[in-house]
Design an enzyme around this catalytic site. Structure first.
Site, PDB file in Angstrom:
ATOM      1  N   GLY B  48      11.919 -71.586   6.364  1.00  0.00           N
ATOM      2  CA  GLY B  48      11.701 -72.945   6.873  1.00  0.00           C
ATOM      3  C   GLY B  48      12.089 -72.931   8.343  1.00  0.00           C
ATOM      4  N   ALA B  49      11.159 -73.351   9.217  1.00  0.00           N
ATOM      5  CA  ALA B  49      11.376 -73.199  10.659  1.00  0.00           C
ATOM      6  C   ALA B  49      12.702 -73.802  11.132  1.00  0.00           C
ATOM      7  CB  ALA B  49      10.196 -73.800  11.418  1.00  0.00           C
ATOM      8  N   ARG B  87      11.686 -62.504  13.729  1.00  0.00           N
ATOM      9  CA  ARG B  87      10.472 -63.123  13.154  1.00  0.00           C
ATOM     10  C   ARG B  87       9.720 -63.796  14.281  1.00  0.00           C
ATOM     11  NH1 ARG B  87      10.194 -66.982   7.880  1.00  0.00           N
ATOM     12  NH2 ARG B  87       7.969 -66.576   7.702  1.00  0.00           N
ATOM     13  N   GLN B 188       6.941 -72.023  -3.889  1.00  0.00           N
ATOM     14  CA  GLN B 188       8.063 -72.738  -3.264  1.00  0.00           C
ATOM     15  C   GLN B 188       8.391 -74.030  -4.016  1.00  0.00           C
ATOM     16  OE1 GLN B 188       5.396 -71.585  -1.649  1.00  0.00           O
ATOM     17  NE2 GLN B 188       5.937 -70.653   0.297  1.00  0.00           N
ATOM     18  N   ASP B 229       3.502 -78.427   8.907  1.00  0.00           N
ATOM     19  CA  ASP B 229       3.877 -77.410   9.883  1.00  0.00           C
ATOM     20  C   ASP B 229       3.448 -77.805  11.290  1.00  0.00           C
ATOM     21  OD1 ASP B 229       3.628 -75.900   7.177  1.00  0.00           O
ATOM     22  OD2 ASP B 229       4.837 -74.627   8.485  1.00  0.00           O
TER      23      ASP B 229
END
Lengths: 332, 332
Positions: B48-49, B87, B188, B229
């Site tokens: 999760g960002a 990442r 998820q 997103d």
């Protein structure tokens, strides 16, 4: 090259493709006893209502091969009962077993039983081929078809139902491609449809069920073609969970939605889809071993209202916009 | 009771909930080196960002604890580079790391870094709470909400984004229930959302993605609430594959479709959803070890057109029917 047969009868022996091992391994079980047949049916080595019926018919015939004349009738009745009980909800199983018992008609002739089983098998092949002939014109060159679950050769015989137009078009050299939903939770699309179509040399692409909408949005689906477990008197379609989702996407994106429907699945005695009790299956099919404590909603089927069905493709031809009157006439 | 935090900072130590082990086991990893942090980020122990950004900020601070003044600037730069590379596509990771480097501003003070990490963490909490406040009025007593993927506490901090209105309503004693799509292929919804909501005492039911349509048809969904997103300049919503499917179902069945949207996900520089390159992921995520030879279509995201979005729920309030002008004004 066509898909491998789910049920084979060769040299007086019944062979069943063990669908539990697909797609990892392709194993034919040689069914040499009634116990072995019952076990194969119970544990889903053979699945799909028509395929179960055909397998049960051959298995019952086999089980009578060496039975003496004096014990024939009693043994036949006992074996028939045991087979029927192997999967009580499978309508075609009881139907096929009953046909063999009727065919014996009091005689003690093993060959009569084998003939009747072969007749059931041949009828199923003929029905699938007729569905294929009814629907093959829909598959024009370059056509991109989306399908769901497995209404293919592995569930029926030879050509399958939803897959029959595909197999005939492929034989005729028409180029087309198929998208196969994986079909959670039991993954019949991933394990069976993708496997049988790719083995037959058909261009097939697997996707997760939730990815279909993005294909529609990109204009990459020309038609949807699925099978059905039951069509009610008003034309509602009961089929694998997820079918309704595709019908709604078809309506939103202006794509035709076709249902392959053998005459045997038309249920004139049930008025509408809402009269059908939908089987709720075990949570573990969805969660696997790692349950979270959440409840699980796991219906086996959903109901697509007749109004979302562009046409039924049956062994008696195409039936556009099915409604109560048209259906009664078509299947009369 | 709320969901467990994905990232904790306790007694000068960074603890990460190992999301790879969920829902089977709840394990906090004590991150005592930069290598351990990089490994946790690379292997999706933290995901999760926003959560990745917060974890990276604390990890970078930690890594500087015992560095002498003379080596501080060079070590900070080197460690920041290594973290950013863990990442490269995670925008929040680079953003958080850069904030710490700026905060240090040439000084050699470990405490400054910890404070800045805590500030990022607190801002994220504040944004989630603001989203919750913006959307909580939608959850009326008895409301039945469908959600997709995980835009919950495990991806962000404390309240999550799509889950924030749920947590606030639950705290306030409003009775409601949630349906959580399992969200193939990486599950998820099944592994994370169902788990975190049920741990928080919220009534949650898991379903396969393809079963949602049957809930709509039965009138059992009052609203859909998902995360995002990215929201492009025209209001198109890029989110986990399967989101578009729910938006189409909402349109067909007349159910509102809401998107929780932190200001940071509004991308004024991208005109429409069709300008966004959609990541195609590995076939093995779908097939598992038993590939059939079929091709696999496995996009990570889909694009829901702005016209299907009833409202964005942001940390600056609700924005109904988002379009280019309204969005520019809302986020200016």
């Amino acid at each position: 090259m066509n898909a491998p047969a789910a049920v084979r009868w060769e040299n007086d022996r019944l062979l069943l493709l063990d669908q539990r091992a697909l797609p990892g391994e392709m194993i034919y079980l040689s069914i040499d006893s009634l116990d072995a047949a019952i076990d194969a049916i119970r544990t889903l080595a053979v699945r799909g209502a028509p395929a179960i019926g055909i397998a049960a018919a051959y298995a019952l015939a086999c089980s009578m091969r060496d039975v003496e004349g004096g014990k024939f009738a009693d043994t036949l009745a006992a074996n028939a009962t045991r087979l029927r009980d192997a999967r009580p909800t499978a309508v075609n199983l009881a139907w096929a077993v009953d046909r063999l018992v009727s065919a014996a008609n009091g005689t003690a002739d093993y060959a009569v039983l084998v003939s009747e089983a072969a007749r059931i098998h041949a009828e199923d092949r003929r029905i699938c081929r007729a569905i294929g002939e009814s629907g093959r014109h829909l598959i024009t060159p370059g056509c991109r078809i989306l399908t769901h679950c497995n209404a293919g050769a592995l569930a029926v015989s030879e050509l399958g139902t939803a897959t029959a137009p595909m197999y005939l078009s492929h034989e005729a050299g028409v180029p087309f491609s198929v998208y196969a939903d994986e079909t959670r939770p039991l993954l019949q699309g991933a394990r069976l449809t993708a496997w049988e179509l790719s083995r037959a040399g058909i261009d097939v692409t697997l996707l997760c069920d939730n990815a279909a909408a993005s294909l529609f949005a990109a204009g990459r689906i020309d038609l949807v073609l699925v099978g059905t477990d039951r069509v009610t008197a008003n034309g509602d379609v009961v089929n694998k969970i997820g079918t309704l989702n595709l019908a709604v996407l078809c309506r939103h994106y202006g794509v035709p939605f076709y249902v392959a429907c053998p005459s045997s699945t038309f249920d004139a005695g049930t008025a509408t889809g809402s009269d059908v009790m939908i089987e709720q299956r075990a949570p573990i099919e969805v969660t696997g071993p790692n349950a979270t404590g959440a409840a699980v909603y796991n219906p086996a089927f959903d109901v697509t209202p007749a109004g979302l069905v562009s046409a039924l493709i049956t062994d008696r031809g195409m039936l556009p916009s099915p409604d109560r009157e048209k259906l009664a006439e078509h299947f009369s």
